[in-house]
Design a protein around this motif. Structure first.
Motif, PDB file in Angstrom:
ATOM      1  N   MET A   1     -26.121  10.349  32.935  1.00  0.00           N
ATOM      2  CA  MET A   1     -26.213   9.402  34.020  1.00  0.00           C
ATOM      3  C   MET A   1     -27.202   8.273  33.722  1.00  0.00           C
ATOM      4  O   MET A   1     -27.232   7.290  34.446  1.00  0.00           O
ATOM      5  CB  MET A   1     -26.615  10.108  35.317  1.00  0.00           C
ATOM      6  CG  MET A   1     -25.550  11.050  35.861  1.00  0.00           C
ATOM      7  SD  MET A   1     -23.940  10.242  36.004  1.00  0.00           S
ATOM      8  CE  MET A   1     -22.930  11.355  35.070  1.00  0.00           C
ATOM      9  N   ASN A   2     -27.990   8.434  32.651  1.00  0.00           N
ATOM     10  CA  ASN A   2     -28.917   7.364  32.279  1.00  0.00           C
ATOM     11  C   ASN A   2     -28.177   6.086  31.926  1.00  0.00           C
ATOM     12  O   ASN A   2     -28.678   4.988  32.175  1.00  0.00           O
ATOM     13  CB  ASN A   2     -29.827   7.795  31.138  1.00  0.00           C
ATOM     14  CG  ASN A   2     -30.945   8.700  31.625  1.00  0.00           C
ATOM     15  OD1 ASN A   2     -31.343   8.619  32.777  1.00  0.00           O
ATOM     16  ND2 ASN A   2     -31.438   9.551  30.752  1.00  0.00           N
ATOM     17  N   ASP A   3     -26.968   6.205  31.326  1.00  0.00           N
ATOM     18  CA  ASP A   3     -26.180   5.015  31.027  1.00  0.00           C
ATOM     19  C   ASP A   3     -25.798   4.288  32.306  1.00  0.00           C
ATOM     20  O   ASP A   3     -25.805   3.062  32.358  1.00  0.00           O
ATOM     21  CB  ASP A   3     -24.928   5.379  30.235  1.00  0.00           C
ATOM     22  CG  ASP A   3     -25.243   5.790  28.803  1.00  0.00           C
ATOM     23  OD1 ASP A   3     -26.348   5.477  28.320  1.00  0.00           O
ATOM     24  OD2 ASP A   3     -24.386   6.436  28.183  1.00  0.00           O
ATOM     25  N   LEU A   4     -25.462   5.045  33.352  1.00  0.00           N
ATOM     26  CA  LEU A   4     -25.121   4.432  34.634  1.00  0.00           C
ATOM     27  C   LEU A   4     -26.351   3.798  35.274  1.00  0.00           C
ATOM     28  O   LEU A   4     -26.260   2.711  35.857  1.00  0.00           O
ATOM     29  CB  LEU A   4     -24.489   5.459  35.580  1.00  0.00           C
ATOM     30  CG  LEU A   4     -23.127   6.007  35.163  1.00  0.00           C
ATOM     31  CD1 LEU A   4     -22.617   7.007  36.191  1.00  0.00           C
ATOM     32  CD2 LEU A   4     -22.116   4.894  34.950  1.00  0.00           C
ATOM     33  N   LYS A   5     -27.495   4.456  35.161  1.00  0.00           N
ATOM     34  CA  LYS A   5     -28.737   3.895  35.711  1.00  0.00           C
ATOM     35  C   LYS A   5     -29.049   2.532  35.118  1.00  0.00           C
ATOM     36  O   LYS A   5     -29.552   1.646  35.803  1.00  0.00           O
ATOM     37  CB  LYS A   5     -29.918   4.843  35.439  1.00  0.00           C
ATOM     38  CG  LYS A   5     -30.345   5.651  36.605  1.00  0.00           C
ATOM     39  CD  LYS A   5     -31.629   6.401  36.278  1.00  0.00           C
ATOM     40  CE  LYS A   5     -32.018   7.261  37.462  1.00  0.00           C
ATOM     41  NZ  LYS A   5     -33.241   8.007  37.230  1.00  0.00           N
TER      42      LYS A   5
END
Length: 171
Positions: A1-5
């Protein structure tokens, strides 16, 4: 989810001084980001037998229909006052920076339907709590409340203690 953040943009002092607005526009513009967000929510609820997905105006409208499509469910909007043309019921609620009101068509949820509520942001929980009350007043059974973003420091989950909460991104 870091990519989405990484696809969420901070806008300081919007809509008023002291608020840091989480702008999801860059995520929505990114095909992989949008797909990842929608699939995260859809995957979490795929076995919950969702009949209808409800989205709150305005940014809930962006995610909820795509989640509904993925789940093979229908979609019902919850809107600001004066936007729905048919018979409706209303609910006032508190925001983290004021108050507002929401409305849903009286026939937007059938008694006994399994309902998933989707919105972009969980802050204090006021908007979603009002949505839940509207859905339940029409006889819907809430299977969960899903969010793209949860601001954990505002403890919005507390206002939604009785419901299954899923958030794709947490701050």
């Amino acid at each position: 989810m870091n990519d989405l953040k990484k696809l969420i943009r901070d806008i300081p002092d919007f809509p008023k001084k002291g608020i840091i607005f989480k702008d999801i526009t860059p995520l929505l513009q990114n095909p992989k980001g949008l797909r990842g967000a929608v699939e995260s929510i859809s995957d979490y609820y795929k076995d919950k037998k969702v009949d209808i997905v409800v989205g709150a105006e305005a940014r809930g409208f962006i995610l909820a229909p795509t989640v509904a499509f993925n789940l093979g469910a229908g979609f019902t909007p919850i809107r600001k006052p004066g936007k729905l043309p048919y018979e409706k019921i209303s609910m006032s609620y508190a925001l983290e920076y004021g108050t507002d009101m929401l409305e849903i068509h009286k026939d937007g949820i059938a008694k006994g339907q399994q309902v998933l509520l989707v919105d972009d942001l969980l802050a204090t929980g006021g908007t979603m709590a009002a949505c839940c009350k509207l859905v339940e007043s029409l006889g819907g059974n809430i299977v969960g409340c899903a969010f793209l973003i949860e601001l954990t420091f505002l403890n919005g989950k507390k206002a939604l203690d009785n419901y299954d909460i899923f958030s794709v991104i947490r701050y």
